[in-house]
Design a protein around this motif. Structure first.
Motif, PDB file in Angstrom:
ATOM      1  N   LYS A 473      77.680  30.890  64.863  1.00 17.80           N
ATOM      2  CA  LYS A 473      78.225  29.541  64.181  1.00 17.80           C
ATOM      3  C   LYS A 473      77.886  28.424  65.156  1.00 17.80           C
ATOM      4  O   LYS A 473      77.703  27.360  64.527  1.00 17.80           O
ATOM      5  N   ILE A 474      78.126  28.612  66.580  1.00 18.43           N
ATOM      6  CA  ILE A 474      77.867  27.381  67.293  1.00 18.43           C
ATOM      7  C   ILE A 474      76.243  27.119  67.385  1.00 18.43           C
ATOM      8  O   ILE A 474      76.149  26.088  67.233  1.00 18.43           O
ATOM      9  N   GLY A 475      75.501  28.236  67.124  1.00 16.96           N
ATOM     10  CA  GLY A 475      74.102  27.682  67.149  1.00 16.96           C
ATOM     11  C   GLY A 475      73.232  27.489  68.225  1.00 16.96           C
ATOM     12  O   GLY A 475      72.270  26.880  68.482  1.00 16.96           O
ATOM     13  N   ASP A 476      73.754  28.018  69.636  1.00 17.63           N
ATOM     14  CA  ASP A 476      73.415  27.810  70.992  1.00 17.63           C
ATOM     15  C   ASP A 476      72.139  28.719  71.127  1.00 17.63           C
ATOM     16  O   ASP A 476      72.191  30.025  71.199  1.00 17.63           O
ATOM     17  N   THR A 477      70.914  28.105  71.215  1.00 17.31           N
ATOM     18  CA  THR A 477      69.700  29.140  71.458  1.00 17.31           C
ATOM     19  C   THR A 477      69.907  29.850  72.624  1.00 17.31           C
ATOM     20  O   THR A 477      68.947  30.844  72.955  1.00 17.31           O
ATOM     21  N   ARG A 478      70.452  29.591  73.769  1.00 10.04           N
ATOM     22  CA  ARG A 478      70.598  30.056  74.942  1.00 10.04           C
ATOM     23  C   ARG A 478      71.199  31.635  74.769  1.00 10.04           C
ATOM     24  O   ARG A 478      71.185  32.435  75.663  1.00 10.04           O
ATOM     25  N   ALA A 479      72.065  31.881  73.505  1.00  8.33           N
ATOM     26  CA  ALA A 479      72.374  33.140  73.014  1.00  8.33           C
ATOM     27  C   ALA A 479      71.578  33.883  72.603  1.00  8.33           C
ATOM     28  O   ALA A 479      71.738  35.164  72.518  1.00  8.33           O
ATOM     29  N   VAL A 480      70.204  33.653  72.229  1.00 11.81           N
ATOM     30  CA  VAL A 480      69.431  34.272  71.744  1.00 11.81           C
ATOM     31  C   VAL A 480      68.837  35.475  72.491  1.00 11.81           C
ATOM     32  O   VAL A 480      68.855  36.681  71.699  1.00 11.81           O
ATOM     33  N   PRO A 481      68.511  35.459  73.685  1.00 16.92           N
ATOM     34  CA  PRO A 481      68.256  36.899  74.397  1.00 16.92           C
ATOM     35  C   PRO A 481      69.220  37.662  74.351  1.00 16.92           C
ATOM     36  O   PRO A 481      69.076  39.101  74.105  1.00 16.92           O
ATOM     37  N   ALA A 482      70.621  37.311  74.574  1.00  9.13           N
ATOM     38  CA  ALA A 482      71.664  38.669  74.430  1.00  9.13           C
ATOM     39  C   ALA A 482      71.993  39.122  72.892  1.00  9.13           C
ATOM     40  O   ALA A 482      71.892  40.109  72.881  1.00  9.13           O
ATOM     41  N   LEU A 483      71.536  38.092  72.054  1.00  6.08           N
ATOM     42  CA  LEU A 483      71.800  38.569  70.737  1.00  6.08           C
ATOM     43  C   LEU A 483      70.669  39.426  70.250  1.00  6.08           C
ATOM     44  O   LEU A 483      70.764  40.445  69.697  1.00  6.08           O
ATOM     45  N   THR A 484      69.483  39.419  70.816  1.00  6.80           N
ATOM     46  CA  THR A 484      68.449  39.832  70.484  1.00  6.80           C
ATOM     47  C   THR A 484      68.514  41.343  71.424  1.00  6.80           C
ATOM     48  O   THR A 484      68.147  42.414  70.491  1.00  6.80           O
ATOM     49  N   ALA A 485      68.952  41.250  72.199  1.00  8.03           N
ATOM     50  CA  ALA A 485      69.278  42.550  73.029  1.00  8.03           C
ATOM     51  C   ALA A 485      70.061  43.534  72.129  1.00  8.03           C
ATOM     52  O   ALA A 485      69.903  44.787  72.205  1.00  8.03           O
ATOM     53  N   LEU A 486      71.245  43.088  71.582  1.00  3.86           N
ATOM     54  CA  LEU A 486      72.102  43.753  70.903  1.00  3.86           C
ATOM     55  C   LEU A 486      71.468  44.561  69.838  1.00  3.86           C
ATOM     56  O   LEU A 486      72.096  45.573  69.214  1.00  3.86           O
ATOM     57  N   LEU A 487      70.139  43.886  69.110  1.00  5.49           N
ATOM     58  CA  LEU A 487      69.558  44.527  68.175  1.00  5.49           C
ATOM     59  C   LEU A 487      69.210  46.050  68.381  1.00  5.49           C
ATOM     60  O   LEU A 487      68.950  46.853  67.626  1.00  5.49           O
ATOM     61  N   LYS A 488      68.894  46.223  69.558  1.00  2.00           N
ATOM     62  CA  LYS A 488      68.426  47.566  70.189  1.00  2.00           C
ATOM     63  C   LYS A 488      69.512  48.361  70.844  1.00  2.00           C
ATOM     64  O   LYS A 488      69.507  49.611  70.808  1.00  2.00           O
ATOM     65  N   THR A 489      70.619  47.654  71.462  1.00  2.00           N
ATOM     66  CA  THR A 489      71.349  48.285  72.313  1.00  2.00           C
ATOM     67  C   THR A 489      72.870  48.694  71.591  1.00  2.00           C
ATOM     68  O   THR A 489      73.669  49.387  71.998  1.00  2.00           O
ATOM     69  N   ASP A 490      73.209  47.837  70.445  1.00  2.00           N
ATOM     70  CA  ASP A 490      74.431  48.046  69.928  1.00  2.00           C
ATOM     71  C   ASP A 490      74.170  48.333  68.303  1.00  2.00           C
ATOM     72  O   ASP A 490      74.364  47.291  67.682  1.00  2.00           O
ATOM     73  N   PRO A 491      73.959  49.400  67.985  1.00  2.00           N
ATOM     74  CA  PRO A 491      73.855  49.598  66.638  1.00  2.00           C
ATOM     75  C   PRO A 491      74.817  49.076  65.615  1.00  2.00           C
ATOM     76  O   PRO A 491      74.527  48.843  64.501  1.00  2.00           O
ATOM     77  N   GLU A 492      76.230  49.227  66.048  1.00  2.43           N
ATOM     78  CA  GLU A 492      77.296  48.699  65.167  1.00  2.43           C
ATOM     79  C   GLU A 492      77.091  47.027  65.187  1.00  2.43           C
ATOM     80  O   GLU A 492      77.860  46.619  64.205  1.00  2.43           O
ATOM     81  N   LEU A 493      76.635  46.641  65.784  1.00  2.00           N
ATOM     82  CA  LEU A 493      76.381  44.871  65.733  1.00  2.00           C
ATOM     83  C   LEU A 493      74.845  44.681  65.192  1.00  2.00           C
ATOM     84  O   LEU A 493      74.882  43.521  65.359  1.00  2.00           O
ATOM     85  N   VAL A 494      74.254  45.444  64.866  1.00  2.00           N
ATOM     86  CA  VAL A 494      72.940  44.908  64.468  1.00  2.00           C
ATOM     87  C   VAL A 494      73.133  43.929  63.125  1.00  2.00           C
ATOM     88  O   VAL A 494      72.435  43.023  63.220  1.00  2.00           O
ATOM     89  N   VAL A 495      73.754  44.350  62.303  1.00  7.21           N
ATOM     90  CA  VAL A 495      74.064  43.354  61.253  1.00  7.21           C
ATOM     91  C   VAL A 495      74.611  42.090  61.497  1.00  7.21           C
ATOM     92  O   VAL A 495      74.024  40.989  61.176  1.00  7.21           O
ATOM     93  N   THR A 496      75.618  42.081  62.375  1.00  2.50           N
ATOM     94  CA  THR A 496      76.219  40.739  62.736  1.00  2.50           C
ATOM     95  C   THR A 496      75.411  40.001  63.531  1.00  2.50           C
ATOM     96  O   THR A 496      75.161  38.744  63.460  1.00  2.50           O
ATOM     97  N   SER A 497      74.618  40.676  64.464  1.00  4.39           N
ATOM     98  CA  SER A 497      73.645  39.917  65.411  1.00  4.39           C
ATOM     99  C   SER A 497      72.537  39.351  64.553  1.00  4.39           C
ATOM    100  O   SER A 497      71.944  38.120  64.868  1.00  4.39           O
ATOM    101  N   ALA A 498      71.940  40.066  63.701  1.00  2.77           N
ATOM    102  CA  ALA A 498      70.813  39.526  62.804  1.00  2.77           C
ATOM    103  C   ALA A 498      71.076  38.279  62.107  1.00  2.77           C
ATOM    104  O   ALA A 498      70.674  37.275  62.031  1.00  2.77           O
ATOM    105  N   GLU A 499      72.825  38.341  61.564  1.00  2.53           N
ATOM    106  CA  GLU A 499      72.931  37.204  60.773  1.00  2.53           C
ATOM    107  C   GLU A 499      73.354  35.922  61.698  1.00  2.53           C
ATOM    108  O   GLU A 499      73.223  34.662  61.288  1.00  2.53           O
ATOM    109  N   ALA A 500      73.868  36.304  63.089  1.00  6.42           N
ATOM    110  CA  ALA A 500      73.930  34.934  63.813  1.00  6.42           C
ATOM    111  C   ALA A 500      72.582  34.610  64.179  1.00  6.42           C
ATOM    112  O   ALA A 500      72.349  33.321  64.511  1.00  6.42           O
ATOM    113  N   LEU A 501      71.557  35.304  64.445  1.00  2.65           N
ATOM    114  CA  LEU A 501      70.207  34.832  64.716  1.00  2.65           C
ATOM    115  C   LEU A 501      69.700  34.216  63.634  1.00  2.65           C
ATOM    116  O   LEU A 501      68.798  32.997  63.794  1.00  2.65           O
ATOM    117  N   ALA A 502      69.894  34.666  62.260  1.00  4.43           N
ATOM    118  CA  ALA A 502      69.454  33.634  61.252  1.00  4.43           C
ATOM    119  C   ALA A 502      70.211  32.354  61.231  1.00  4.43           C
ATOM    120  O   ALA A 502      69.419  31.126  60.920  1.00  4.43           O
TER     121      ALA A 502
END
Length: 927
Positions: A473-502
């Protein structure tokens, strides 16, 4: 003898009281034949007429033209004669006698005397009185049931005795029977009983219940009882005056607030509370400040129920009183304004009043300002400007010590500083505060990103999910590396992380997201595709071309969806070719997306899919035809209505409805009536509503009114009737308003609002006023508002308002009149405020409404509109004859700004007859 009642007789005399008519009943009852009586003076037939004081009654009738009644309770009889049947109680027949003047033109020329034999009734009453003394409860109950049906019991003490019966069943029967009977005789009996028997608790409670339930006018007598030397009688008089809901009692009840007996004061307070007596606000505030808990507590509650803000600031210091702080806090939250905020924050800074209590008041004030004026920030700003570091620390300490967090979190959300921001971030782990914490953190923006990224390592999954969501919601690009990492490391958060990256839309996430388009989980693929569509990476087209030929069908499906979204030129042929893919899911995606391409090959491909493919692909094809040329799509859709698969028929019916084919009425009617699948029947019904016309209305009405119909289908049919916007839809919709099912009445109200037309506003007003189900009431009010918002102001039909004769759009008039009902006021004021400046003319006219409560509601609506024109209109209410309305107008102008009325306010400070109005005007001028 009378034809209608064999026990009633009539005799006639001339002005000299010489008998001119003597009927057969009198001859039979007295033994005096007609020829003997006629021509005789009445005093000859009744020798003791004068000594019993009855002659003067006849003379008064002849002289003044009044009607005299001789009741058996006092006079027993007019003509002495034996009872027609042997009596165990009476020597003479008991008679109810009415003496009326006999007129000829304007002259009184004699009397007409009606005589009723009531001996049997009085005999029965005597027997019933004996039964009331029985030890058998059932026998006493039967006696009470019969006694309360009597016209006027001979012995009132019989009623009094029954009112105090030890059996609640007997007492209830007396209460119900007497309340239903009403009348002057009952009133007189009740008041005499109240005075003489009020120390008998059973009798007293019964009398009060009858007074509360009956429609007899006892106000004057009860007010008189407030001055009685007997304290108990004054208590019960005050109690009953509140239940009677008559504003005539207000002045006397205000006077009773000074009664030397504290119990009288208590019940007077309660009565004024029930009457919503604005006139009592000053006196009640004084009692609230008195220090006497017994009257201070109910006085605060009464002020809250009355709802007038005058004097609310005087309650602030009561927060330091441990006994009164809770009711005072509740009242301040509902009645206070921005004036008290700084005082509340001062308590917060000092720590002398519980933090949670102060937070609750401030939060309630904020929510009320936000709801009413959409200006909650006004409260938040004052808090932010006046709170000290110690006040902030007190709030933070309360968070650590108290489980009731929501209000403290709301207050903290208005503040800034690293300690506050970190504390709110940590509240993501609390389910009760998580939503508010997210909203606050989003408002803080990128400066809290570092705290949120820390929370991505929290043990609790929901805390991590909330942190990801907030970063998106904040849209801070500084969060992209951490959110991208979650796509691989936290299966339960893949969908939420993808939505945040969108939401962030940063190209750095492209490769990671692209790797997910072949995921076995549909939700993951959908989120990844949405994110990729949002990013729009420059390499997207070239990469997608490759994936359209991938060996994995899931990858090809995702590639079709992405290329269909972007309509890449180089991908068109490949997407069209995908309609023949060996995998069903790929064909389905292709057929869905080619409908948006401008290519002559599209329609044949969709037609082929509709005729020859699997049920899932045929369903998509039927839905895709909604986007195609109307004429070309019709034959295909008409054929598909007979498809063997229910979902194909469902989407076909929906597409036909969107195209509004009148030629499809018959086949749609067949589906609606007989299809085996309910969803298909519902889709056909919806389509009939979109097509419209009188024939569609007739078909829809049959479903809406069918008593044995599926409720979901009936609901759909009712809504579809509204879509037709046909005058012929109004009768069936009005009929549904009498349904015992609330949800169907809700649907009918909404449909009427969509339909509009003559009489609809009046119908919706009736529903809003009379229905007992809150959902239905709100639906009717919403429908009135919707009908106004949808209409063209130039085409609105004006209606003469029944209550005050001015003209207004029917729906506006309905909403205005409904504000007279307290339980409907808030919803109607909210609706009126949403009309905005386009309907100010009608609100201005409503300030002449005869009901002061309505004028007050209109002021509330004008205040919420917050427009210079609305403020100018409010100044006219400063001349209102009712002090409560003037006070509301002054308060409103204080909130909106008084530049339109400064001169008038100065005059009001000097000369307004109401103290509260003068005080409010002075306060505004000092702002």
């Amino acid at each position: 003898m009378s034809d209608s009642n064999p026990n009633i007789s009539i005799l006639i005399t001339d002005s000299q009281l010489i008998v001119r008519s003597w009927d057969a009943w009198l001859s039979y009852a007295t033994g005096i034949k007609s020829e003997q009586a006629c021509g005789q003076k009445l005093t000859t037939i009744i020798p003791d007429l004068e000594t019993r004081g009855l002659l003067q009654r006849f003379q008064q009738v002849l002289r003044e033209g009044v009607i005299e009644t001789l009741a058996p309770t006092f006079h027993h009889y007019l003509i002495p004669c034996s009872p027609l049947k042997p009596s165990g109680h009476f020597e003479y027949m008991q008679q109810w006698v009415t003496i009326s003047p006999l007129r000829e033109n304007s002259r009184i020329v004699g009397t007409v005397v009606t005589i009723e034999d009531v001996t049997a009734r009085l005999e029965r009453e005597r027997d019933l009185a004996k039964q009331l003394a029985s030890s058998n409860e059932d026998e006493r109950l039967r006696a009470a049931q019969l006694l309360t049906t009597e016209k006027e019991p001979e012995d009132e003490q019989t009623l009094v005795k029954a009112m105090g019966d030890e059996s609640w069943r007997v007492r209830r029967q007396m209460v119900d029977g007497l309340a239903l009977r009403g009348g002057k005789e009952t009133t007189a009996t009740l008041l005499r009983t109240l005075r003489e028997q009020h120390r008998n608790v059973g009798v007293l409670n019964s009398v009060l219940q009858v007074m509360a339930l009956s429609k007899t006018d006892t106000i004057s007598a009860l007010i008189e009882c407030l001055n009685d030397p007997d304290e108990d009688l004054r208590i019960y008089a005050a109690l009953t005056l509140g239940e009677q809901q008559d504003i005539r009692a207000i002045p006397a009840l205000i006077k009773a607030l000074a009664d030397p007996n504290v119990n009288v004061q208590y019940h007077a307070i309660d009565a004024l509370s029930q009457l919503r007596a604005v006139e009592a606000v000053d006196a009640l505030t004084a009692l609230a400040e008195s220090g006497n808990f017994f009257v201070a507590f109910p006085a605060i509650e009464a002020l809250r129920r009355i709802g007038n803000p005058a004097g609310a600031h005087r309650l602030v210091h009561l927060l330091e009183d441990k006994m009164l702080r809770q009711p005072a806090a509740k009242a301040l939250g509902e009645l206070g304004d921005e004036e008290i905020v700084a005082k509340l924050v001062n308590f917060l800074n000092l720590g002398t009043v519980p933090v949670q209590l102060l937070a609750t008041i401030l939060a309630t004030l904020y929510q009320r300002y936000e709801k009413v004026y959409r200006e909650g920030n006004q409260i938040a700003d004052i808090v932010n400007q006046t709170i000290t570091p110690s006040g902030t620390q007190n709030l933070l300490q309360a968070l650590r010590e108290n489980n009731e967090l929501s209000h403290s979190v709301l207050i903290l959300s208005w503040l800034e500083g690293e300690a506050v921001e970190r504390a709110i971030t940590q509240l993501l782990n609390n389910p009760t505060t998580r939503e508010l914490a997210v909203t606050t953190l989003v408002r803080y923006g990128t400066r809290v990103s570092k705290f949120l990224i820390e929370q991505l390592q929290a043990e609790d999954l929901e805390t991590r999910r909330a942190a990801v969501f907030t970063l998106g919601k904040i849209g801070d690009t500084r969060a992209v590396p951490a959110l991208t990492a979650l796509l691989k490391t936290d299966p339960e958060l893949v969908v939420t992380s993808a939505e945040a990256l969108a939401q962030i839309g940063d190209n750095r996430a492209f490769e990671s997201l692209l790797s997910l388009i072949g995921s076995r989980e549909s939700a993951v693929r959908t989120a990844a595709i949405a994110a990729l569509n949002s990013i729009g990476h420059p390499d997207m087209e070239s990469r997608i071309i490759t994936y359209l030929g991938d060996l994995d069908a899931l990858v090809r499906e995702s590639a079709v969806q992405i290329s269909g979204y972007f309509a890449f030129d180089r991908c068109v042929d490949l997407v069209l070719a995908a309609c023949h893919d060996t995998a069903e899911n790929v064909r389905r995606a292709a057929v869905e997306h080619i409908a948006y391409l401008e290519d002559e090959r599209v329609l044949p491909l969709i037609a082929a899919a509709l005729q020859n493919d699997t049920a899932k692909v045929r369903s998509v094809a039927a839905r895709a035809l909604e986007q195609m040329d109307r004429e070309q799509a019709f034959p295909l859709l008409l054929t598909a209505l007979n498809d063997s698969d229910a979902w194909v028929r469902y989407y076909t019916a929906r597409s036909i409805g969107r195209h509004r084919y009148p030629e499809a009425l018959e086949p749609l009617a067949t589906l609606a009536q007989s299809d085996v699948a309910n969803q298909v029947r519902a889709a056909a019904i919806e389509a009939l509503g979109h097509i419209g016309g009188d024939k569609a209305v007739m078909l829809l009405a049959s479903f809406a009114l069918a008593t044995d119909a599926d409720r979901d289908l009936a609901y759909t049919a009712i809504s579809a009737l509204g879509e037709t916007k046909q005058p012929s839809a109004l009768p069936p919709l009005r009929a549904v308003l009498h349904s015992p099912v609330p949800l169907l009445r809700v649907a009918a109200s909404r449909a009427l609002g969509k339909c509009g037309g003559a009489g609809v506003a009046e119908t919706l007003q009736w529903v809003a006023a009379a229905d007992t189900e809150p959902l239905v009431v709100q639906a009717a009010i919403d429908a009135l508002l919707q009908s106004l918002l949808q209409s063209n102001a130039n085409t609105v039909v004006l209606q003469k308002n029944r209550s005050h004769g001015t003209y207004a759009p029917a729906a506006v008039a309905a909403l205005i009149d409904l504000t007279a009902e307290p339980t409907r006021r808030e919803a109607c004021v909210t609706a009126l405020a949403r009309l905005g400046v386009g309907h100010l003319e009608w609100l201005a006219r409503a300030l002449s409404h005869p009901d002061a409560q309505v004028r007050g509601a209109v002021i509330d609506a004008l205040t919420r509109i917050k427009h210079p024109q609305a403020s100018a209109i409010l100044t006219t209410a400063l001349e209102d004859p009712e002090s409560s309305v003037r006070l509301a107008a002054v308060t409103a102008l204080g909130y909106l700004g008084n530049r339109y009325a400064e001169r008038k306010l100065i005059s009001m400070v000097r000369s307004d007859p109401d103290t509260a109005v003068r005080r409010a005007a002075q306060k505004i001028l000092q702002m």
